[in-house]
Structures are given as C-alpha cells and as structure tokens.
Design a protein around this motif. Sequence first.
Motif, PDB file in Angstrom:
ATOM      1  N   THR A   9       1.005  -1.364  -0.367  1.00 18.67           N
ATOM      2  CA  THR A   9       0.290   0.188  -0.047  1.00 18.67           C
ATOM      3  C   THR A   9       1.043   1.583   0.317  1.00 18.67           C
ATOM      4  O   THR A   9       0.652   2.039  -0.966  1.00 18.67           O
ATOM      5  CB  THR A   9      -0.688   0.347   0.997  1.00 18.67           C
ATOM      6  N   VAL A  10       1.974   0.917   0.800  1.00 15.12           N
ATOM      7  CA  VAL A  10       2.765   1.897   0.716  1.00 15.12           C
ATOM      8  C   VAL A  10       3.263   2.641  -0.345  1.00 15.12           C
ATOM      9  O   VAL A  10       3.286   3.502  -0.727  1.00 15.12           O
ATOM     10  CB  VAL A  10       3.341   2.165   2.123  1.00 15.12           C
ATOM     11  N   TYR A  11       4.022   2.081  -1.237  1.00 16.39           N
ATOM     12  CA  TYR A  11       4.493   1.516  -2.171  1.00 16.39           C
ATOM     13  C   TYR A  11       3.480   1.956  -3.875  1.00 16.39           C
ATOM     14  O   TYR A  11       3.990   3.092  -4.532  1.00 16.39           O
ATOM     15  CB  TYR A  11       5.095   0.436  -2.903  1.00 16.39           C
ATOM     16  N   VAL A  12       2.477   2.038  -3.600  1.00 16.03           N
ATOM     17  CA  VAL A  12       0.919   2.571  -4.215  1.00 16.03           C
ATOM     18  C   VAL A  12       1.419   3.797  -4.486  1.00 16.03           C
ATOM     19  O   VAL A  12       1.205   4.709  -5.590  1.00 16.03           O
ATOM     20  CB  VAL A  12       0.174   1.482  -4.752  1.00 16.03           C
ATOM     21  N   LYS A  14       3.837   6.215  -2.375  1.00 19.45           N
ATOM     22  CA  LYS A  14       4.231   6.565  -2.497  1.00 19.45           C
ATOM     23  C   LYS A  14       4.486   6.952  -4.354  1.00 19.45           C
ATOM     24  O   LYS A  14       4.836   7.779  -5.411  1.00 19.45           O
ATOM     25  CB  LYS A  14       5.817   5.713  -2.626  1.00 19.45           C
ATOM     26  N   ASP A  15       4.402   5.415  -5.389  1.00 21.54           N
ATOM     27  CA  ASP A  15       4.285   5.995  -7.087  1.00 21.54           C
ATOM     28  C   ASP A  15       3.124   7.450  -7.427  1.00 21.54           C
ATOM     29  O   ASP A  15       3.462   8.147  -7.832  1.00 21.54           O
ATOM     30  CB  ASP A  15       3.466   4.483  -7.729  1.00 21.54           C
ATOM     31  N   LEU A  39      -6.895   8.566  -0.121  1.00 21.68           N
ATOM     32  CA  LEU A  39      -6.540   7.028  -0.127  1.00 21.68           C
ATOM     33  C   LEU A  39      -5.679   7.707   0.745  1.00 21.68           C
ATOM     34  O   LEU A  39      -5.712   6.067   1.902  1.00 21.68           O
ATOM     35  CB  LEU A  39      -5.346   7.441  -1.455  1.00 21.68           C
ATOM     36  N   ALA A  40      -4.516   8.502   1.068  1.00 19.18           N
ATOM     37  CA  ALA A  40      -3.583   8.222   2.168  1.00 19.18           C
ATOM     38  C   ALA A  40      -4.632   8.126   3.567  1.00 19.18           C
ATOM     39  O   ALA A  40      -3.965   7.364   4.431  1.00 19.18           O
ATOM     40  CB  ALA A  40      -3.069   8.866   2.624  1.00 19.18           C
ATOM     41  N   MET A  41      -5.512   8.976   3.815  1.00 16.27           N
ATOM     42  CA  MET A  41      -6.373   8.868   4.806  1.00 16.27           C
ATOM     43  C   MET A  41      -6.970   7.885   4.773  1.00 16.27           C
ATOM     44  O   MET A  41      -7.918   7.026   6.541  1.00 16.27           O
ATOM     45  CB  MET A  41      -7.142  10.328   5.097  1.00 16.27           C
ATOM     46  N   SER A  42      -7.340   7.102   4.351  1.00 22.64           N
ATOM     47  CA  SER A  42      -8.421   5.926   4.181  1.00 22.64           C
ATOM     48  C   SER A  42      -7.332   4.436   3.738  1.00 22.64           C
ATOM     49  O   SER A  42      -7.937   3.301   3.849  1.00 22.64           O
ATOM     50  CB  SER A  42      -8.929   5.882   2.963  1.00 22.64           C
TER      51      SER A  42
END
Length: 111
Positions: A9-12, A14-15, A39-42
Amino acid sequence: LQANQPLMTVYVLKDQLKELWYAPSEDEAKQRWQDWLNLAMSSGLAPVQQFARRLKGYVEGIIASAVYRMNTSVLEGMNNKIKVIKRMAYGYRDNDYFFLKIKAAFPGKVR
C-alpha cells in the motif's frame, strides 16, 4: 502480497504521490493531491496518515511546481559559482565589492 499488504500500500501511494509533481496544470495537481490525500487517509496506516497531515502544510508549494517547472540543478550551479567567488574574495576589502562580483557573474536577462 498478503503478508506485506501494508508495505505494498505504501509503495502504491508513493508512486501516486510522485505523479503530483508532474501534473500538466494547477487544477490537475489539485485533483491529484485531493485523490492522494483521500487514499492516504483511508489507508488505515497511521504513519501514512501522519505523513499526509504533515504534507498538507507544503501542498501550495507542491502544486506550484505544476505551473513553475524548476529543478535545483541551476541553483546548485549558482551556489557553487558563488562559493568559488567567495574563496577568491579573501582579499576584498568590503562586502559591496563581493556582491558586485556576484552580480557580474550572473548578469541575468537583458531587458
């Protein structure tokens, strides 16, 4: 993927965040920021949510990069040239002359 879902999730995210800097317009950059923030908050990942909240303070500058395409390579070159002038300026008697040398090194655009 199941074992490392938070990492994936973090890699996606980040991109997707990187794409914000390459937005073709300011409106597109704002839309990309809002999409990424949602997306980050959810995501349910506390470090990602904390990072997104910290990034909110810088979002105006990030979005401005969609309008004003600048990188730091020119600035780094100018700083290095000023350092050389400063090393050579050891014998200058005053700061005014030093600043005149810097202005002479970077004449800018003729109007």
